[in-house]
Design an enzyme around this catalytic site. Structure first.
Site, PDB file in Angstrom:
ATOM      1  N   LYS A  20      -0.437  30.999 164.857  1.00  0.00           N
ATOM      2  CA  LYS A  20       1.008  30.980 165.120  1.00  0.00           C
ATOM      3  C   LYS A  20       1.354  31.933 166.259  1.00  0.00           C
ATOM      4  O   LYS A  20       2.076  31.567 167.173  1.00  0.00           O
ATOM      5  CB  LYS A  20       1.753  31.357 163.825  1.00  0.00           C
ATOM      6  CG  LYS A  20       3.261  31.338 163.946  1.00  0.00           C
ATOM      7  CD  LYS A  20       3.917  30.999 162.627  1.00  0.00           C
ATOM      8  CE  LYS A  20       3.986  32.174 161.679  1.00  0.00           C
ATOM      9  NZ  LYS A  20       4.953  33.203 162.097  1.00  0.00           N
ATOM     10  N   SER A  21       0.831  33.154 166.203  1.00  0.00           N
ATOM     11  CA  SER A  21       1.145  34.142 167.253  1.00  0.00           C
ATOM     12  C   SER A  21       0.721  33.631 168.625  1.00  0.00           C
ATOM     13  O   SER A  21       1.452  33.768 169.613  1.00  0.00           O
ATOM     14  CB  SER A  21       0.384  35.446 166.991  1.00  0.00           C
ATOM     15  OG  SER A  21       0.940  36.132 165.928  1.00  0.00           O
ATOM     16  N   ARG A  25       3.048  32.413 171.928  1.00  0.00           N
ATOM     17  CA  ARG A  25       2.809  33.042 173.235  1.00  0.00           C
ATOM     18  C   ARG A  25       2.385  32.021 174.276  1.00  0.00           C
ATOM     19  O   ARG A  25       2.752  32.124 175.446  1.00  0.00           O
ATOM     20  CB  ARG A  25       1.762  34.164 173.080  1.00  0.00           C
ATOM     21  CG  ARG A  25       2.350  35.406 172.369  1.00  0.00           C
ATOM     22  CD  ARG A  25       1.245  36.331 171.890  1.00  0.00           C
ATOM     23  NE  ARG A  25       1.718  37.605 171.383  1.00  0.00           N
ATOM     24  CZ  ARG A  25       2.278  37.801 170.175  1.00  0.00           C
ATOM     25  NH1 ARG A  25       2.479  36.782 169.356  1.00  0.00           N
ATOM     26  NH2 ARG A  25       2.642  39.007 169.790  1.00  0.00           N
ATOM     27  N   GLY A  92      10.924  35.563 163.678  1.00  0.00           N
ATOM     28  CA  GLY A  92      11.063  36.905 164.248  1.00  0.00           C
ATOM     29  C   GLY A  92      10.339  37.003 165.581  1.00  0.00           C
ATOM     30  O   GLY A  92      10.823  37.630 166.529  1.00  0.00           O
ATOM     31  N   ARG A 120      17.387  40.453 159.842  1.00  0.00           N
ATOM     32  CA  ARG A 120      16.253  41.294 160.247  1.00  0.00           C
ATOM     33  C   ARG A 120      16.610  42.166 161.446  1.00  0.00           C
ATOM     34  O   ARG A 120      17.433  41.795 162.274  1.00  0.00           O
ATOM     35  CB  ARG A 120      15.029  40.398 160.516  1.00  0.00           C
ATOM     36  CG  ARG A 120      14.602  39.689 159.237  1.00  0.00           C
ATOM     37  CD  ARG A 120      13.432  38.773 159.441  1.00  0.00           C
ATOM     38  NE  ARG A 120      12.241  39.500 159.817  1.00  0.00           N
ATOM     39  CZ  ARG A 120      11.112  38.903 160.219  1.00  0.00           C
ATOM     40  NH1 ARG A 120      11.056  37.583 160.307  1.00  0.00           N
ATOM     41  NH2 ARG A 120      10.065  39.620 160.539  1.00  0.00           N
ATOM     42  N   GLN A 167       5.428  42.788 167.972  1.00  0.00           N
ATOM     43  CA  GLN A 167       6.570  42.078 168.556  1.00  0.00           C
ATOM     44  C   GLN A 167       7.332  42.996 169.508  1.00  0.00           C
ATOM     45  O   GLN A 167       7.742  42.582 170.588  1.00  0.00           O
ATOM     46  CB  GLN A 167       7.490  41.563 167.446  1.00  0.00           C
ATOM     47  CG  GLN A 167       6.849  40.457 166.626  1.00  0.00           C
ATOM     48  CD  GLN A 167       7.690  40.013 165.453  1.00  0.00           C
ATOM     49  OE1 GLN A 167       8.709  40.618 165.142  1.00  0.00           O
ATOM     50  NE2 GLN A 167       7.263  38.960 164.784  1.00  0.00           N
ATOM     51  N   ASP A 312       0.237  40.833 157.812  1.00  0.00           N
ATOM     52  CA  ASP A 312       0.690  39.598 157.154  1.00  0.00           C
ATOM     53  C   ASP A 312      -0.190  39.225 155.947  1.00  0.00           C
ATOM     54  O   ASP A 312       0.156  38.318 155.193  1.00  0.00           O
ATOM     55  CB  ASP A 312       0.711  38.445 158.166  1.00  0.00           C
ATOM     56  CG  ASP A 312       1.816  38.641 159.204  1.00  0.00           C
ATOM     57  OD1 ASP A 312       2.788  39.368 158.920  1.00  0.00           O
ATOM     58  OD2 ASP A 312       1.697  38.079 160.318  1.00  0.00           O
ATOM     59  N   LYS A 339      10.126  41.869 156.790  1.00  0.00           N
ATOM     60  CA  LYS A 339       9.522  40.579 157.177  1.00  0.00           C
ATOM     61  C   LYS A 339      10.470  39.450 156.759  1.00  0.00           C
ATOM     62  O   LYS A 339      11.633  39.699 156.467  1.00  0.00           O
ATOM     63  CB  LYS A 339       8.150  40.448 156.509  1.00  0.00           C
ATOM     64  CG  LYS A 339       7.146  41.483 156.999  1.00  0.00           C
ATOM     65  CD  LYS A 339       6.829  41.268 158.455  1.00  0.00           C
ATOM     66  CE  LYS A 339       5.936  42.358 158.997  1.00  0.00           C
ATOM     67  NZ  LYS A 339       5.798  42.303 160.442  1.00  0.00           N
ATOM     68  N   ARG A 343       8.739  41.989 151.561  1.00  0.00           N
ATOM     69  CA  ARG A 343       7.497  41.512 150.921  1.00  0.00           C
ATOM     70  C   ARG A 343       6.927  42.474 149.879  1.00  0.00           C
ATOM     71  O   ARG A 343       6.021  42.091 149.132  1.00  0.00           O
ATOM     72  CB  ARG A 343       6.451  41.155 151.977  1.00  0.00           C
ATOM     73  CG  ARG A 343       6.806  39.867 152.697  1.00  0.00           C
ATOM     74  CD  ARG A 343       5.728  39.402 153.654  1.00  0.00           C
ATOM     75  NE  ARG A 343       6.098  38.110 154.220  1.00  0.00           N
ATOM     76  CZ  ARG A 343       5.661  37.649 155.381  1.00  0.00           C
ATOM     77  NH1 ARG A 343       4.826  38.373 156.108  1.00  0.00           N
ATOM     78  NH2 ARG A 343       6.046  36.453 155.799  1.00  0.00           N
TER      79      ARG A 343
HETATM   80  C1  S3P Z   1       3.658  39.024 165.048  1.00  0.00           C
HETATM   81  C2  S3P Z   1       3.663  40.354 164.760  1.00  0.00           C
HETATM   82  C3  S3P Z   1       3.864  40.889 163.408  1.00  0.00           C
HETATM   83  C4  S3P Z   1       3.650  39.829 162.346  1.00  0.00           C
HETATM   84  C5  S3P Z   1       4.315  38.529 162.672  1.00  0.00           C
HETATM   85  C6  S3P Z   1       3.822  37.984 164.003  1.00  0.00           C
HETATM   86  C7  S3P Z   1       3.468  38.607 166.450  1.00  0.00           C
HETATM   87  O1  S3P Z   1       5.195  41.367 163.291  1.00  0.00           O
HETATM   88  O2  S3P Z   1       4.090  40.278 161.081  1.00  0.00           O
HETATM   89  O3  S3P Z   1       4.035  37.575 161.656  1.00  0.00           O
HETATM   90  O4  S3P Z   1       3.203  37.409 166.701  1.00  0.00           O
HETATM   91  O5  S3P Z   1       3.557  39.464 167.329  1.00  0.00           O
HETATM   92  P1  S3P Z   1       5.586  42.877 163.718  1.00  0.00           P
HETATM   93  O6  S3P Z   1       5.388  43.012 165.166  1.00  0.00           O
HETATM   94  O7  S3P Z   1       7.025  43.009 163.329  1.00  0.00           O
HETATM   95  O8  S3P Z   1       4.674  43.758 162.908  1.00  0.00           O
END
Ligand code: S3P
Length: 427
Positions: A20-21, A25, A92, A120, A167, A312, A339, A343
């Site tokens: 997903k990340s 990106r 987020g 959030r 993030q 996560d 989150k 959580r």
């Molecule tokens: C993510 C960073 C994490 C993670 C989120 C995805 C990212 O959040 O919990 O599921 O893709 O950069 P945080 O940066 O708030 O820790």
């Protein structure tokens, strides 16, 4: 409310959804780059579709192919001003990273999200970007979405992180790559580094030295093809499942093994768990196949820098406390409170419904091995995809009359979770 039949064990091979990340990106960074580039095997979930829609609204084209998308763009210097509000939905990552992408563009952009995302914190990206000269107006005195990014000119800064968040780091680097000069960001702990790896591959000058990251702007980013590996965070549910369901044997294929993401493997080793990793491959982002089977588990304490490399996966790790020979203790994880749900609270709510003994801390939790299960437990997802997947697994593990209130939210990261799990079931 959904009921699930009891499952004895799990056997087979799983190809987990794409990361997903990295998918977020890939869509964003190719949109910021000039030219045509392919994203091969992206995750198509509610979250990543929100990112794609956002980039379309600034004039970037996404053309579907058999295995992904072709992204065509004139680069971030030529973004159009979006004519409507951008809805980041439940994501987020979309909201925080886009704040960094759009802050230096000199455009007027409004971001919002669903009910959960609007609660959030956004000040974590607004504050560092304000130091760079960006301008915002956001609800609740600058804390929450909806947020307006106002036209401004950014300047490079040297800053120290105040949260352990990839993030936030990414938002600063994404503003930095567009801003003339060198922006320096010093992390509190090493968090996932996909942004640094991918921006460097697209032509940015990014230098990492321990906790210090420097990025030079304004960079000319050039498109390329990106192959997205499997998501370690989705694989984590199956690593957990093999340890929850007796006599299970699973092969998890094509899993991303970036060490800033796979802290769970190290902790599992500390818990005495044996697994094998085959055919490690890939370039800057390593990937491989993981073989794991049921075995006994020792309890553990998770604390310190590794927390950021398994953030996560912590609800899954806490849940494994039910099945270990002594408690699983998690500390230094206050970030879990902000989150998709709180959580710490939501994980413990479900474990308590099942009859587990637990302790709640401001920054973590302790879960004792379970003695007697309440097979009438009513579990809740709290609209949080990861909490939903664990609740489904618990319902299948203990059977009886256990129910889960709403499972639709798994679509946020793993739309085929229930089918994928069912394929492995030995009843
Ligand atoms: C993510 C960073 C994490 C993670 C989120 C995805 C990212 O959040 O919990 O599921 O893709 O950069 P945080 O940066 O708030 O820790």
């Amino acid at each position: 409310m959904t009921h699930f039949d009891k499952v004895k064990s799990l056997k087979g091979t799983v190809r987990v959804p794409s990361d997903k990340s990295i998918s977020h990106r890939s869509f964003m960074f190719l949109a910021m780059s000039q030219g045509k580039g392919r994203v091969i095997d992206p995750l198509l979930s509610e979250d990543t579709k929100a990112t794609m829609a956002a980039m379309r609204s600034v004039g970037v084209s996404f053309e579907e192919t058999v295995d992904g998308y072709v992204v065509t763009s004139k680069g971030y210097k030529n973004f159009q001003e979006p004519s409507d509000v951008i809805d980041c939905m439940n994501s987020g990552t979309t909201a925080r990273l886009l704040t960094g992408v759009f802050a230096p563009t000199g455009k007027y952009v409004v971001l919002t999200g669903d009910e959960s995302l609007r609660k959030r914190p956004m000040d974590r990206v607004i504050d560092p970007l304000t130091l760079m000269g960006a301008k915002f107006a956001a609800r609740n005195d600058g804390h929450n979405l909806p947020m307006t990014i106002l036209p401004s000119k950014t300047k490079p800064v040297h800053m120290q992180a105040t949260t352990k968040s990839a993030q936030v780091k990414s938002a600063v680097l994404l503003a930095g790559v567009q801003t003339e000069g060198i922006t320096t960001y010093i992390e509190k702990a090493v968090t996932r580094n996909h942004t640094e790896i991918m921006l460097a591959a697209l032509g940015a000058r990014v230098k990492t030295d321990g906790l210090k990251i420097e990025i030079e702007g304004a960079a000319d980013l050039r498109s390329m093809d990106i192959v997205v590996p499997g998501d370690f965070s989705s694989a984590a549910f199956f690593l957990g499942a093999a340890l929850m369901f007796e006599n299970s044997e699973l092969v998890l294929e094509n899993v991303g093994l970036n060490p800033t993401r796979s802290g769970m493997l190290k902790v599992l080793s500390d818990m005495g768990v044996k697994y094998e990793i085959d055919s490690e491959r890939g370039g800057a982002e390593k990937l491989g196949d993981i073989f794991i089977k049921s075995q006994t588990l020792k309890g553990c304490t998770i604390d310190g820098d590794i927390v950021a490399n398994m953030i996560d996966e912590l609800p899954m790790m806490a849940t494994l406390g039910l099945f270990a020979d002594s408690p699983v203790i998690i500390k230094g994880a206050k970030e879990l409170r902000v989150k998709e749900s709180d959580r710490i609270e939501t994980t413990l709510y479900n474990l308590k419904q099942l009859g587990a003994e637990v302790e709640e801390y401001d920054d973590g939790m302790k879960v004792f091995p379970i003695k007697k299960v309440d097979t009438n437990a009513q579990l809740k997802s709290f609209g949080d995809h990861r909490i939903a997947m664990i609740a489904i697994m618990l319902a299948k593990r203990f059977g009886g009359n256990i129910s889960v209130d709403d499972v639709k939210c798994v679509d946020v990261s793993f739309p085929s979770f229930i089918e994928t799990f069912s394929r492995l079931e030995q009843k």
